[in-house]
Scaffold this active site. Structure first.
Site, PDB file in Angstrom:
ATOM      1  N   ARG A  65     109.891  44.018   2.517  1.00 48.21           N
ATOM      2  CA  ARG A  65     109.606  43.112   3.646  1.00 48.21           C
ATOM      3  C   ARG A  65     109.172  41.750   3.122  1.00 48.21           C
ATOM      4  O   ARG A  65     108.567  41.655   2.060  1.00 48.21           O
ATOM      5  CB  ARG A  65     108.459  43.665   4.490  1.00 48.21           C
ATOM      6  CG  ARG A  65     108.801  44.842   5.349  1.00 48.21           C
ATOM      7  CD  ARG A  65     107.726  44.980   6.441  1.00 48.21           C
ATOM      8  NE  ARG A  65     107.847  46.252   7.137  1.00 48.21           N
ATOM      9  CZ  ARG A  65     107.080  47.317   6.884  1.00 48.21           C
ATOM     10  NH1 ARG A  65     106.122  47.247   5.980  1.00 48.21           N
ATOM     11  NH2 ARG A  65     107.239  48.435   7.551  1.00 48.21           N
TER      12      ARG A  65
ATOM     13  N   ARG B 217      84.900  36.637  10.488  1.00 49.47           N
ATOM     14  CA  ARG B 217      85.704  36.048   9.432  1.00 49.47           C
ATOM     15  C   ARG B 217      85.142  34.701   8.978  1.00 49.47           C
ATOM     16  O   ARG B 217      85.616  34.113   8.015  1.00 49.47           O
ATOM     17  CB  ARG B 217      87.152  35.845   9.908  1.00 49.47           C
ATOM     18  CG  ARG B 217      87.954  37.108  10.040  1.00 49.47           C
ATOM     19  CD  ARG B 217      89.429  36.799   9.950  1.00 49.47           C
ATOM     20  NE  ARG B 217      90.260  37.861  10.485  1.00 49.47           N
ATOM     21  CZ  ARG B 217      90.638  38.922   9.777  1.00 49.47           C
ATOM     22  NH1 ARG B 217      90.242  39.056   8.527  1.00 49.47           N
ATOM     23  NH2 ARG B 217      91.401  39.836  10.326  1.00 49.47           N
TER      24      ARG B 217
END
Ligand code: ZN
Length: 223
Positions: A162, A91
């Site tokens: 959500r 990442r």
């Protein structure tokens, strides 16, 4: 046979998991997601798993060195002999350097960084359309709508969005994603490893493109 050693890049909602699943079958690759690797190591109680658990229990991030040790072990297993897909790592640019070094220690190298690219607006459209019922049945207002608005087809319970799927939350995740990923995209581009795919196309089409590109790469590696 030459190897296909891949890292997978792309925003949330790009359908990376779907594509990875198909490529695993096409090319008999091993699939390693960082989450799965950590969970497995902790469950198996390996030395690395115990270390990782201690760190995560303390609420800290697992350090790069430990992740790289985990990856080294996985990549060296027989089922990754023909290659692997790494999802969730690297990442950062230092992690990408670490990965290159780890692979080099094993006498291997990365074949490509596969970027499944989707514009931000499309990611928001895909993710913010999701609705769930209390039992977990999932719908999408656009792609997979319930028969009656906001009611579960299976049990009549109310559907809701959500918090993770709220547009403002998705935009924030996308900002983080871009800040993290753009330097990596540049890193792999400079090394001639980046392969970019239009993830806003239908999944079957995206898959065809990736498969054709990887088949060519594998042929080239053999020459
Ligand atoms: Zn339901």
């Amino acid at each position: 046979m030459s190897e296909l050693n891949l890292v997978l890049l792309g925003p949330p909602g790009a359908g990376k998991g779907t594509q990875a699943g198909r490529l695993v079958e096409d090319f008999r690759l091993a699939y390693f997601s960082t989450g799965d690797m950590l969970r497995e190591a902790v469950e198996e109680g390996t030395e690395l798993g115990r270390k990782a658990k201690e760190i995560m229990d303390a609420g800290d991030l697992v350090p790069d060195d430990l992740m790289l040790d985990l990856i080294r072990d996985k990549v060296d297993e027989p089922d990754a002999r023909d290659g692997f897909i790494l999802d969730g790592f690297p990442r950062t640019v230092p992690q990408a350097d670490g990965l290159a070094q780890t692979l080099s220690d094993l006498g291997r190298s990365l074949t490509a960084a596969v970027l499944v690219d989707v514009p931000d607006d499309e990611v928001v459209r895909r993710l913010s359309g999701r609705r769930v019922c209390p039992k977990g049945h999932t719908y999408h207002v656009e792609f997979d709508p319930p028969k009656h608005d906001d009611v579960c087809d299976q049990d009549g319970q109310p559907l809701r969005q959500r918090d993770d799927d709220k547009p403002e939350t998705i935009r924030r995740r996308l900002e983080n994603y871009h800040a993290q990923t753009e330097p990596l995209v540049q890193y792999y581009d400079e090394r001639g490893l980046l392969r970019r795919f239009d993830g806003s196309r239908p999944p079957a089409e995206v898959h065809d493109h990736i498969r054709a590109t990887l088949a060519t790469l594998r042929l080239e590696e053999r020459l």
